[in-house]
Scaffold this active site. Structure first.
Site, short mmCIF file in Angstrom:
data_model
loop_
_atom_site.label_atom_id
_atom_site.label_comp_id
_atom_site.label_asym_id
_atom_site.label_seq_id
_atom_site.Cartn_x
_atom_site.Cartn_y
_atom_site.Cartn_z
N ARG A 226 11.58 38.96 -47.53
CA ARG A 226 11.00 38.91 -46.19
C ARG A 226 10.47 40.30 -45.84
O ARG A 226 11.13 41.30 -46.13
CB ARG A 226 12.05 38.51 -45.14
CG ARG A 226 12.45 37.04 -45.16
CD ARG A 226 11.33 36.13 -44.65
NE ARG A 226 11.74 34.75 -44.54
CZ ARG A 226 11.57 33.81 -45.48
NH1 ARG A 226 10.97 34.12 -46.62
NH2 ARG A 226 11.97 32.57 -45.28
N HIS A 274 2.31 35.53 -49.33
CA HIS A 274 3.55 34.74 -49.23
C HIS A 274 3.49 33.50 -50.14
O HIS A 274 3.64 32.37 -49.69
CB HIS A 274 3.81 34.32 -47.77
CG HIS A 274 5.26 34.00 -47.52
ND1 HIS A 274 5.95 34.42 -46.40
CD2 HIS A 274 6.16 33.28 -48.23
CE1 HIS A 274 7.19 33.98 -46.44
NE2 HIS A 274 7.35 33.28 -47.55
P1 NAP Z 1 20.89 32.96 -51.33
O1 NAP Z 1 21.24 32.01 -52.43
O2 NAP Z 1 21.57 32.81 -50.02
O3 NAP Z 1 21.13 34.43 -51.90
C1 NAP Z 1 21.15 35.54 -51.06
C2 NAP Z 1 21.68 36.73 -51.83
O4 NAP Z 1 21.65 37.86 -50.98
C3 NAP Z 1 23.15 36.57 -52.27
O5 NAP Z 1 23.34 37.22 -53.51
C4 NAP Z 1 23.90 37.30 -51.17
O6 NAP Z 1 25.16 37.82 -51.56
C5 NAP Z 1 22.94 38.45 -50.91
N1 NAP Z 1 23.15 39.05 -49.59
C6 NAP Z 1 22.97 38.49 -48.37
N2 NAP Z 1 23.26 39.38 -47.40
C7 NAP Z 1 23.62 40.53 -48.03
C8 NAP Z 1 24.03 41.80 -47.58
N3 NAP Z 1 24.14 42.09 -46.26
N4 NAP Z 1 24.34 42.74 -48.49
C9 NAP Z 1 24.27 42.46 -49.82
N5 NAP Z 1 23.88 41.26 -50.32
C10 NAP Z 1 23.56 40.31 -49.43
O7 NAP Z 1 19.33 32.91 -51.04
P2 NAP Z 1 18.14 32.50 -52.02
O8 NAP Z 1 17.98 31.04 -52.02
O9 NAP Z 1 18.32 33.20 -53.31
O10 NAP Z 1 16.90 33.10 -51.20
C11 NAP Z 1 16.81 34.50 -50.90
C12 NAP Z 1 15.71 34.77 -49.90
O11 NAP Z 1 14.45 34.66 -50.53
C13 NAP Z 1 15.62 33.77 -48.75
O12 NAP Z 1 16.55 34.07 -47.73
C14 NAP Z 1 14.18 33.94 -48.28
O13 NAP Z 1 14.11 34.90 -47.25
C15 NAP Z 1 13.46 34.48 -49.51
N6 NAP Z 1 12.44 33.54 -50.00
C16 NAP Z 1 11.14 33.97 -50.05
C17 NAP Z 1 10.16 33.12 -50.52
C18 NAP Z 1 8.73 33.56 -50.66
O14 NAP Z 1 7.85 32.77 -50.95
N7 NAP Z 1 8.43 34.83 -50.52
C19 NAP Z 1 10.49 31.82 -50.94
C20 NAP Z 1 11.83 31.44 -50.87
C21 NAP Z 1 12.79 32.30 -50.40
P3 NAP Z 1 26.43 36.84 -51.83
O15 NAP Z 1 26.03 36.00 -53.03
O16 NAP Z 1 27.52 37.76 -52.15
O17 NAP Z 1 26.58 36.02 -50.59
C1 GLV Z 2 9.90 30.64 -47.96
O1 GLV Z 2 9.60 31.74 -47.62
C2 GLV Z 2 11.24 30.12 -47.91
O2 GLV Z 2 12.12 30.79 -47.34
O3 GLV Z 2 11.46 29.02 -48.46
#
Ligand code: NAP
Ligand code: GLV
Length: 311
Positions: A226, A274
């Site tokens: 983000r 994005h």
């Molecule tokens: P997720 O499974 O919830 O993973 C989040 C990771 O971040 C986990 O390893 C978590 O640690 C860590 N984390 C969260 N808060 C933290 C903190 N304060 N300090 C250290 N580590 C922290 O999420 P995901 O599904 O992988 O997605 C991640 C992000 O990608 C989404 O939230 C979204 O914003 C972004 N995204 C972007 C796109 C795009 O097109 N650009 C698309 C999809 C998603 P723990 O495992 O220890 O909880």
């Molecule tokens: C896209 O940015 C998502 O969070 O799925």
């Protein structure tokens, strides 16, 4: 006993027609009401960046499904009910897209593709000495559902990787550090820093000059999480000063990125709109429909967001 059909409200800020058609196919017995024609109560809400008014007008009984991985926009709504589980998309075809995007950025930097493109423009034959892969470590902040697949893709190419998350651990042979000391260590070691953290009160504006300066001189930054995680002016200053070699940015403080923003024309910045991981409607709808079926059977669904943590 025959159950009455479930009521669903659907409010998707983009591709609304595609979501509606796919949900009608996947849940033929459900009564699907599309924003703004919503009833005063429904069993489920399927939403992506819904308007504040949705939850003021319609009480949700069982669960709110976020039609994306990141829940920052949804959790920012003052009207979001606090007593209803929020369930997000888990992978749904996004993890492999993230792995592709990161691999492209890593290889472009590691194989010095920009330098070769410049040589070609000048019609100059300039072989460069191969960089030392063992010294080209990739630091990944956020090793969750998406990050884990990125780690595997980079390891398959034999890049050294170090991760950072809230909890200490490992993914395959990759160490995942935690805490402030862990973050300092990841920054110190990373030739390329990839951001895959959710945007929460802890992570917003986390990557400022102080932290980014801890990367070695000549390091690269990739943000696919983000925009607000990064202080954009600090990032630009470090690029201008030559401390950072490049930034590959898919997400921004303001989207669409304003036409006058310096990122567009900066020689060390790659901008994408994005798209690092597009939401795949059919895969996502299948995941949501399976979870609705599980809840209707009285089973638990995975992907429930911890609202107090913000992800
Ligand atoms: P997720 O499974 O919830 O993973 C989040 C990771 O971040 C986990 O390893 C978590 O640690 C860590 N984390 C969260 N808060 C933290 C903190 N304060 N300090 C250290 N580590 C922290 O999420 P995901 O599904 O992988 O997605 C991640 C992000 O990608 C989404 O939230 C979204 O914003 C972004 N995204 C972007 C796109 C795009 O097109 N650009 C698309 C999809 C998603 P723990 O495992 O220890 O909880
Ligand atoms: C896209 O940015 C998502 O969070 O799925």
């Amino acid at each position: 006993m025959t159950r009455s059909p479930v009521d669903v409200v659907l409010a998707a800020a983009s591709q609304a027609d595609r979501w509606e058609a796919a949900f009608r196919r996947a849940l033929p017995d459900a009564r699907i009401h599309c924003w703004p024609d919503v009833p005063s109560a429904a069993d489920y809400a399927f939403v992506w960046k819904p308007p504040e008014a949705l939850f003021a007008r319609c009480a949700i009984r069982r669960a709110i499904f976020n039609l994306g991985a990141g829940v920052d926009a949804l959790l920012s709504l003052g009207t979001l009910p606090r007593d209803v589980p929020v369930i997000r998309l888990e992978d749904a075809g996004m993890a492999m897209q993230m792995a592709e995007y990161v691999t492209l950025a890593v290889l472009r930097a590691f194989r010095e593709q920009d330098a070769y493109a410049q040589s070609q423009r000048e019609a100059r034959w300039v072989p460069r000495r191969r960089l030392d892969k063992s010294a080209f470590r990739i630091g990944l902040l956020g090793v969750g559902v998406l990050g884990r697949v990125v780690v595997k893709a980079l390891r398959a190419l034999d890049f050294p990787v170090v991760g950072w998350s809230r909890s200490l651990g490992s993914v395959d042979d990759v160490l995942v550090l935690a805490g402030d000391d862990g973050l300092r260590e990841v920054l110190r070691q990373s030739q390329m820093l990839v951001l895959l953290l959710p945007c929460t009160t802890q992570t917003r504006r986390m990557l400022d000059r102080r932290l980014l300066s801890q990367l070695p001189r000549g390091a690269h930054v990739v943000n696919i999480a983000r925009g607000p995680l990064v202080v954009e002016d600090d990032l630009l200053a470090l690029l201008d000063e030559g401390h950072l070699a490049s930034a590959t940015l898919d997400v921004f403080e303001e989207e669409p990125l304003p036409a006058a923003h310096r990122f567009w024309h900066h020689p060390r910045v790659v901008v994408t709109p994005h798209v690092s991981a597009a939401t795949l409607v059919d895969v996502s709808v299948a995941q949501v429909a399976a979870k609705v079926a599980a809840i209707e059977r009285g089973e638990a669904a995975s992907g429930v967001v911890d609202v107090s943590r913000g992800y």
